[in-house]
Scaffold this active site. Sequence first.
Site, mmCIF file in Angstrom:
data_model
loop_
_atom_site.group_PDB
_atom_site.id
_atom_site.type_symbol
_atom_site.label_atom_id
_atom_site.label_comp_id
_atom_site.label_asym_id
_atom_site.label_seq_id
_atom_site.Cartn_x
_atom_site.Cartn_y
_atom_site.Cartn_z
ATOM 1 N N GLN A 90 42.457 106.828 79.478
ATOM 2 C CA GLN A 90 41.393 105.911 79.877
ATOM 3 C C GLN A 90 41.286 105.798 81.404
ATOM 4 O O GLN A 90 40.196 105.628 81.932
ATOM 5 C CB GLN A 90 41.676 104.548 79.256
ATOM 6 C CG GLN A 90 40.460 103.664 79.086
ATOM 7 C CD GLN A 90 39.639 104.009 77.848
ATOM 8 O OE1 GLN A 90 40.184 104.192 76.774
ATOM 9 N NE2 GLN A 90 38.335 104.094 77.997
ATOM 10 N N ASN A 122 31.864 105.519 63.980
ATOM 11 C CA ASN A 122 30.847 105.159 64.962
ATOM 12 C C ASN A 122 30.500 106.308 65.917
ATOM 13 O O ASN A 122 29.329 106.577 66.180
ATOM 14 C CB ASN A 122 31.363 103.939 65.746
ATOM 15 C CG ASN A 122 30.363 103.469 66.752
ATOM 16 O OD1 ASN A 122 29.190 103.341 66.430
ATOM 17 N ND2 ASN A 122 30.802 103.242 67.972
ATOM 18 N N LYS A 154 39.328 108.815 82.635
ATOM 19 C CA LYS A 154 37.995 108.747 82.023
ATOM 20 C C LYS A 154 37.141 107.695 82.727
ATOM 21 O O LYS A 154 36.003 107.942 83.119
ATOM 22 C CB LYS A 154 38.133 108.380 80.540
ATOM 23 C CG LYS A 154 36.816 108.318 79.789
ATOM 24 C CD LYS A 154 36.896 107.608 78.437
ATOM 25 C CE LYS A 154 38.014 108.073 77.558
ATOM 26 N NZ LYS A 154 37.829 107.631 76.145
ATOM 27 N N LYS A 214 44.617 100.033 77.287
ATOM 28 C CA LYS A 214 44.335 100.243 75.857
ATOM 29 C C LYS A 214 45.224 99.319 75.056
ATOM 30 O O LYS A 214 46.295 98.924 75.531
ATOM 31 C CB LYS A 214 44.644 101.685 75.466
ATOM 32 C CG LYS A 214 43.943 102.135 74.200
ATOM 33 C CD LYS A 214 42.580 102.679 74.517
ATOM 34 C CE LYS A 214 41.796 103.039 73.290
ATOM 35 N NZ LYS A 214 40.572 103.774 73.644
ATOM 36 N N SER A 264 30.155 100.088 78.264
ATOM 37 C CA SER A 264 30.896 98.827 78.353
ATOM 38 C C SER A 264 30.814 98.271 79.773
ATOM 39 O O SER A 264 30.662 97.066 79.973
ATOM 40 C CB SER A 264 32.371 99.046 77.997
ATOM 41 O OG SER A 264 32.552 99.043 76.602
ATOM 42 N N GLY A 271 36.163 97.887 71.554
ATOM 43 C CA GLY A 271 36.537 98.474 70.266
ATOM 44 C C GLY A 271 37.126 99.864 70.402
ATOM 45 O O GLY A 271 37.108 100.476 71.463
ATOM 46 N N ASP A 272 37.666 100.349 69.313
ATOM 47 C CA ASP A 272 38.112 101.727 69.142
ATOM 48 C C ASP A 272 38.188 101.885 67.614
ATOM 49 O O ASP A 272 37.532 101.111 66.893
ATOM 50 C CB ASP A 272 39.467 101.961 69.842
ATOM 51 C CG ASP A 272 39.790 103.450 70.023
ATOM 52 O OD1 ASP A 272 39.308 104.052 70.987
ATOM 53 O OD2 ASP A 272 40.518 104.022 69.187
ATOM 54 N N THR A 294 28.928 106.126 72.747
ATOM 55 C CA THR A 294 29.899 107.232 72.813
ATOM 56 C C THR A 294 29.281 108.496 72.207
ATOM 57 O O THR A 294 29.325 109.582 72.800
ATOM 58 C CB THR A 294 31.209 106.865 72.098
ATOM 59 O OG1 THR A 294 31.615 105.572 72.523
ATOM 60 C CG2 THR A 294 32.300 107.867 72.385
HETATM 61 N N1 GLU Z 1 37.547 102.984 72.934
HETATM 62 C C1 GLU Z 1 36.569 103.611 73.754
HETATM 63 C C2 GLU Z 1 37.175 104.763 74.516
HETATM 64 O O1 GLU Z 1 38.054 105.429 74.022
HETATM 65 C C3 GLU Z 1 35.786 102.629 74.612
HETATM 66 C C4 GLU Z 1 36.580 101.650 75.401
HETATM 67 C C5 GLU Z 1 35.733 100.568 76.080
HETATM 68 O O2 GLU Z 1 34.523 100.507 75.869
HETATM 69 O O3 GLU Z 1 36.330 99.789 76.816
HETATM 70 O O4 GLU Z 1 36.786 105.093 75.606
#
Ligand code: GLU
Length: 447
Positions: free
Chosen positions: A114, A244, A117, A129, A379, A168-169, A213
């Site tokens: 993350q 999703n 990313k 996370k 987000s 979410g995830d 996503t």
């Molecule tokens: N879970 C998502 C990811 O893997 C989004 C995380 C978010 O929106 O904070 O990037």
Amino acid sequence: MPELEQRLQDVYDEVTSRNRGDDVFHQAVLEVLESLGPVLERHPEYVDAGVVRRLVEPERQVVFRVPWVDDDGRVRVNRGFRVEFSSTLGPYKGGLRFHPSVDVATVKFLGFEQVLKNALTGLSIGGGKGGSDFDPKGRSDAEVMRFCQSFMTELYRHVGEHTDVPAGDQGVSTREIGYLFGQYKRITNRFEAGVLTGKGPAWGGSRIRTEATGYGLAFFVRDVLEAHDSSLDGKRVVVSGSGNVAIHAIEKVHQLGGTVVACSDSSGFVVDEDGIDLELLKQVKLERRGRIAEYAEQRDRAAMGSGSIWEVPCDVALPCATQNELDDKGAASLVENGCTVVAEGANMPTTPEAVDVLREAGVTFVPGKAANAGGVATSALEMQQNASRESWTADDVERRLETVMRDIHTACVTTAEEYGAPGDYALGANIAGFTRVADAMLAQGVV
Ligand code: GLU
């Protein structure tokens, strides 16, 4: 696998001994370290400041007990996690995953991914996370609510719009975010919209966040194909998963002219030569939370496949289910059947061995930290709307998402070229994300 230069090998050895047994975390770290040799060569100041050493160690890790009562009155106990990896570029930002497989290694690997990313999005977000080994499958709404309330009763002291902003995830969507938000609001007596993203549009959520996503992934693939003087038009696409990310990737691929001929869930995969019927898939997977076989039963020309989904011939493959789902055997089947692009919708779905197979065959491989960044980018757009108390239209958010994905594509391509590896999206993504974080770390001193 390329040999790591000694100073990076030392960092890797430190990671493996400090995080013993956390295999997926080691895998995610190694994949990044393999790209960093040339950067450290050019930037000795990163070495002097211990940037890589600091980057692989989370700033903070929280592990907590989550007790709750099921519908039969039995006390259940789960474990909750939040790994706050890096606040260099902004508040910790990243999803919560509820799945029985979640452990500290999973959360660390996802948190690490993350960081780079989120840096690639160009928006002000750090990386983190969290999640739990709670299994929402088969649980009533009331059970999910009680679990979420208990989870937030601990988590609330660690999060905040300027501190840490979960979303979410897997296993966490608007329903769970709603229960979590409600409990946070009750405990703190604050309508602090920016503490969570993925909210419902009526109570501070961004339009297109749910779709983001998957849509972003399809936009990225379009940009990759355009860079190769091609397009999605008429392309056969295989998408693993049916959650999703997969559903909205399928939707946008269809809008951009491609045909998705297969998708899957943990019980198997379906092949539909007419193209996946999105409405039916949504009914089965989102509304009824059913199995993919129900889709096959209701479509004349669709059937459950045997073997692996990666044996279905396609031009483009989008693994959107979970980590390490595409192995070297799957990659070899894709190559054999003429697939030219693999882009990750899930986080790290392709094993290192599979990446090697794809690379050797000249298949364009796009890592999740670039291809699936549209979710977290949106987000960040949700946080912007919350901060200004605005609510943008779906069109507005989608155009911004498209721009973010295009910018990430450009960053990957130009960075890969700059470092003498044209077309290497993994290298481009790792170096572009890393340098953004590294420069800010230098500016902020040793913290
Ligand atoms: N879970 C998502 C990811 O893997 C989004 C995380 C978010 O929106 O904070 O990037």
